[in-house]
Design an enzyme around this catalytic site. Structure first.
Site, PDB file in Angstrom:
ATOM      1  N   GLU A 124      14.089  -3.821  -1.534  1.00  0.00           N
ATOM      2  CA  GLU A 124      14.669  -2.507  -1.852  1.00  0.00           C
ATOM      3  C   GLU A 124      14.997  -2.448  -3.333  1.00  0.00           C
ATOM      4  OE1 GLU A 124      17.922  -4.061   0.568  1.00  0.00           O
ATOM      5  OE2 GLU A 124      19.279  -2.866  -0.683  1.00  0.00           O
ATOM      6  N   LYS A 126      16.899  -2.333  -6.810  1.00  0.00           N
ATOM      7  CA  LYS A 126      18.200  -2.772  -7.293  1.00  0.00           C
ATOM      8  C   LYS A 126      18.739  -1.639  -8.156  1.00  0.00           C
ATOM      9  CE  LYS A 126      20.557  -6.643  -9.445  1.00  0.00           C
ATOM     10  NZ  LYS A 126      21.370  -5.941 -10.429  1.00  0.00           N
ATOM     11  N   ASP A 128      20.969   0.401 -10.677  1.00  0.00           N
ATOM     12  CA  ASP A 128      21.719   0.019 -11.869  1.00  0.00           C
ATOM     13  C   ASP A 128      22.982   0.876 -11.976  1.00  0.00           C
ATOM     14  OD1 ASP A 128      22.366  -1.295 -14.128  1.00  0.00           O
ATOM     15  OD2 ASP A 128      20.801  -0.425 -15.388  1.00  0.00           O
ATOM     16  N   TYR A 234      24.148  -0.529   0.808  1.00  0.00           N
ATOM     17  CA  TYR A 234      23.131  -1.563   1.009  1.00  0.00           C
ATOM     18  C   TYR A 234      23.691  -2.858   1.588  1.00  0.00           C
ATOM     19  CZ  TYR A 234      24.894  -2.715  -3.664  1.00  0.00           C
ATOM     20  OH  TYR A 234      25.703  -2.984  -4.725  1.00  0.00           O
ATOM     21  N   LYS A 322      13.979  -9.083 -11.170  1.00  0.00           N
ATOM     22  CA  LYS A 322      14.235  -8.115 -12.233  1.00  0.00           C
ATOM     23  C   LYS A 322      12.927  -7.605 -12.843  1.00  0.00           C
ATOM     24  CE  LYS A 322      18.191  -7.606 -13.405  1.00  0.00           C
ATOM     25  NZ  LYS A 322      19.232  -8.424 -13.997  1.00  0.00           N
ATOM     26  N   CYS A 427      30.313 -26.644 -41.107  1.00  0.00           N
ATOM     27  CA  CYS A 427      30.844 -25.495 -40.367  1.00  0.00           C
ATOM     28  C   CYS A 427      31.235 -24.394 -41.346  1.00  0.00           C
ATOM     29  CB  CYS A 427      32.048 -25.935 -39.550  1.00  0.00           C
ATOM     30  SG  CYS A 427      32.899 -24.544 -38.788  1.00  0.00           S
ATOM     31  N   CYS A 430      35.288 -23.916 -41.160  1.00  0.00           N
ATOM     32  CA  CYS A 430      36.319 -24.879 -41.582  1.00  0.00           C
ATOM     33  C   CYS A 430      35.778 -25.934 -42.539  1.00  0.00           C
ATOM     34  CB  CYS A 430      36.957 -25.549 -40.365  1.00  0.00           C
ATOM     35  SG  CYS A 430      35.890 -26.731 -39.532  1.00  0.00           S
ATOM     36  N   CYS A 445      30.249 -28.112 -34.916  1.00  0.00           N
ATOM     37  CA  CYS A 445      31.312 -28.392 -35.876  1.00  0.00           C
ATOM     38  C   CYS A 445      32.143 -29.545 -35.331  1.00  0.00           C
ATOM     39  CB  CYS A 445      32.166 -27.128 -36.027  1.00  0.00           C
ATOM     40  SG  CYS A 445      33.794 -27.431 -36.698  1.00  0.00           S
ATOM     41  N   CYS A 451      39.514 -26.579 -36.578  1.00  0.00           N
ATOM     42  CA  CYS A 451      38.613 -25.480 -36.933  1.00  0.00           C
ATOM     43  C   CYS A 451      39.177 -24.182 -36.355  1.00  0.00           C
ATOM     44  CB  CYS A 451      37.215 -25.733 -36.363  1.00  0.00           C
ATOM     45  SG  CYS A 451      36.110 -24.340 -36.611  1.00  0.00           S
TER      46      CYS A 451
END
Ligand code: IVH
Length: 705
Positions: A124, A126, A128, A234, A322, A427, A430, A445, A451
């Site tokens: 069936e 799907k 949205d 459903y 999908k 990083c 930091c 990092c 950090c």
């Protein structure tokens, strides 16, 4: 009840302490276990009495108010929607993106059940939109709730009553019936709504799904009534009598009760027919008049669905296939590096805004440094080894709700003089060195809690839904407090000293700041207080330890039971130790997770932060699953040899559903070995250790079939 005026302070304290415990137990039973111990009226009476005692004896309040449930928010928030705990959880679906994954799904299902022949499935669209659960009692609509986190949703009953597709009364329905389905908006209604919004100077909605969600979640049901929402049924939640014996018949029954069900639902005799229906639905997608994002397949036989059961958040008997993602080309304006909770440096593409499948995209993920360079984590070429450079024309790909990705690059449009992207080795937040561990595709990092980016991301995780979930303290507020000079929150423990520090702060009280007022500041403090009492599994998850997600946190909490037990074990766990052996024997805990836990608990800075946090909390022990009514609850069992009545996977899932722990090997902790024909070394281990061994039939009798 004795009048408080005639009580001595010690008497008052004694009664207060007893009541506090009762209220806390009731909170856990209601919120966590979904099994209320006492009536709402009794609960309110106890809280009233607590407040009375606290008012008459200020000493109690001063000394212990942080632990008193009078400081906690009640079950239903005063503002916004009430909360509804779903009696049957609202699950999501596993996704498939290719024909092969659909065939594999069918194979998995049949393997789990031990069925060689074909199985029938429904297919069936799907839809949205957003899912909604409608509860009918004696044929009357009594409650409508959104999915929320699957366990607790929002009470949107009044709004749901304004939707024409939702019947208010049912005839010939089971006494209790929860109908589940999707609320959505048609394309035509969406366009008309946006035109009205524009005419009124209001913001347009990005897509029909957002419009449907925004319309259903209106505090004023009058506004919802003016928005043209629709509903397809459903699925179902709690039912007092089964609707039917197959999915197809159950949906037909919902239809005859007056619900809209999707006309493109068909019964298929296997993957070939399922894929045929997928293509048919896909070919009609553009002309349906509402958004769909795939096809859902469900095992038709409801007895088989029951046998297949659920994983932590998805059923084993259904999958969403999908539709392919949507694509667009645009210019890559720059690459930013974001530092996450575990220190991962994630490159983010800043794009010239482009519409991809109806949504404007200006950021997309670039995954990691190898991906940008055109190779996978093993060094093999991807995209024909084409690297990605700032200034390039790139293809952006979006599938469903996931973060858009940069998928490809057009070399013919590459600008002259462009330079390969150089991934930072330190990083950017930091300045600590950023390292890549052997076998890890991600550069991290090494700053840990020093950090700021890691610290703030950890705090965001700490207050997130599956973790402490503190109302009024989301990502935005965490950012604000993190940078606040007069009332800073840099560690989780500091969240729990906010109220105290604010009270001691003569100037700049929270209630006088932008975005806050008397009521919202008090509410925030109350919401924080309410979370001092926290179940162990949530606490473990909230620590944000790498590799320890919600499911693992649940496993650990159920295994160790208490914070003291857990903490002592992990503190001493190192490869070779008995604590390590016990930890890695938990089904679902491997060496990588065990090491990550040990690293966190054995790092002094991390440890100090945890200890400071726990000192602020009342950590609730977690019982082994299903501790109440199963002869195997809390027992550790091991399966070995050939099982003849069901597959190993089904046996494991059933044992777990009854509260047993299923381990992979026999140890002194094993309570029971279920040995089928061909059992080998495990049976010998059990005999040596004196572990009880039974055959499959005895096991089935023990668990009641
Ligand atoms: S069945 C136990 N069927 O998709 C499974 N879900 O991605 C219950 N959805 O949360 C869901 N159309 O909101 C099912 N035909 C359909 C659906 C559908 C849309 C939504 C639903 C679910 C989400 C999972």
């Amino acid at each position: 009840m004795r009048p408080v005026s005639g009580m001595s302070e010690p008497e008052a304290v004694a009664e207060w302490a007893e009541l506090v415990q009762k209220v806390l137990d009731a909170n856990v039973a209601y919120h966590r276990d979904d099994a209320p111990l006492i009536s709402d009226a009794d609960y309110d009476r106890m809280k009233g009495r607590l407040a009375e005692l606290e008012a008459a004896f200020p000493g109690i309040a001063r000394a212990m108010t942080s632990k008193s449930p009078t400081a906690m928010v009640g079950a239903a928030p005063a503002e916004g929607f009430g909360k509804v705990t779903h009696r049957v959880r609202m699950l999501s679906l596993e996704n498939a993106f290719s024909d092969e994954e659909v065939t594999e799904f069918d194979e998995r299902v049949r393997k789990f059940l031990g069925i060689n022949g074909a199985i029938a499935y429904t297919a069936e669209p799907k839809i949205d939109g957003l899912s909604l659960s409608l509860r009918y009692e004696a044929g009357k609509l009594v409650q409508a709730a959104t999915r929320g986190d699957g366990e607790v949703g929002e009470n949107v009953t009044e709004n749901a009553r304004t939707i024409a597709d939702i019947p208010q009364h049912l005839t010939n329905a089971p006494d209790v019936l929860e109908v589940r389905g999707e609320v959505y908006m048609s394309h035509a209604d969406f366009a008309a709504l946006n035109a009205r919004q524009a005419a009124a100077g209001d913001k347009a909605f990005a897509n029909p799904r957002n419009a449907a969600a925004g319309s259903l979640r209106q505090l004023d049901a009058g506004i919802t009534a003016g928005r043209p929402l629709r509903f397809f049924a459903y699925a179902w939640g709690e039912v007092s009598q089964p609707l039917a014996v197959t999915q197809t018949a159950a949906i037909a029954r919902l239809n005859s009760l007056g619900f809209q069900t999707n006309p493109l639902t068909v019964l298929c005799d296997g993957p070939e027919a399922m894929l045929k229906q997928y293509r048919l639905i896909e070919s009609q997608r553009a002309t349906l008049g509402y958004d769909i994002d795939g096809v859902v397949y469900k095992v038709d036989d409801l007895a088989l669905q029951a046998r297949l059961g659920f994983r932590s958040s998805t059923p084993r008997w259904a999958i969403a296939h999908k539709f392919p993602a949507e694509l667009a080309w645009t210019e890559l304006l720059g690459i930013d590096i974001q530092v996450g909770r575990t220190g991962a440096l994630s490159p983010v593409a800043r794009l010239k805004p482009v519409t991809v499948g109806g949504v404007v995209v200006s950021n997309a993920t670039l995954h990691n440094e190898d991906y940008i360079a055109g190779r996978d984590s093993r060094g093999n070429p991807i995209r024909d080894s084409k690297d990605i450079r700032v200034g390039d024309w790139v293809q952006v790909y979006r599938a469903g709700d996931v973060i858009p990705k940069v998928a490809d690059v057009d070399l013919s449009r590459r600008k002259e003089g462009s330079q390969p992207y150089v991934f930072p080795q330190v990083c950017p937040e930091c300045g600590s060195p950023a390292h890549r561990e052997e076998g890890d595709s991600v550069r991290r990092c090494t700053g840990g809690l020093i950090c700021p980016a890691q610290a703030v991301e950890r705090l965001k995780h700490f207050v997130s839904r599956g973790a402490f979930d503190i109302e009024g303290l989301g990502a935005k507020q965490v950012e604000m407090f993190f940078r606040d000079a007069s009332l800073p929150v840099k560690t989780p423990a500091e969240i729990f000293t906010l109220a105290e520090r604010d009270a001691a702060n003569p100037l700049q009280k929270l209630k006088n700041r932008d975005g806050f007022g008397e009521v919202s500041a008090a509410k925030l403090f109350a919401a924080i207080e309410a979370k001092r009492v926290i179940p162990l599994d949530r606490l473990i998850f909230s620590l944000g330890i790498r590799h320890v997600g919600e499911v693992a946190a649940g496993l650990l909490a159920r295994h160790y039971g208490t914070w003291a037990g857990f903490e002592a074990a992990i503190t001493h766990a190192s490869p070779g130790s008995p604590e390590w052996a016990e930890l890695t024997a938990i089904d679902g805990v491997g060496a990588v997770m065990a090491q990550s836990l040990a690293d966190a608990f054995q790092n002094p800075a991390e440890r100090a932060a945890m200890d400071a946090l726990v000192a602020q909390l009342d950590v609730q022990p977690v019982a082994a699953r299903g501790a109440v009514d199963s002869p195997v609850a809390g027992k550790t069992v091991v399966f070995t040899g050939t099982l003849e009545k069901m597959t190993r996977a089904e046996a494991k899932a059933r044992a777990e559903a009854l509260g047993a722990k299923v381990a992979g090997s026999v140890s002194a902790k094993t309570d029971l070995l279920i040995a089928g024909p061909g059992a080998g070394s495990k049976a010998k281990d059990a005999a040596r250790l004196g572990v009880e061994t039974i055959d499959e039939d005895t096991w089935l009798r023990l668990i009641g079939g």
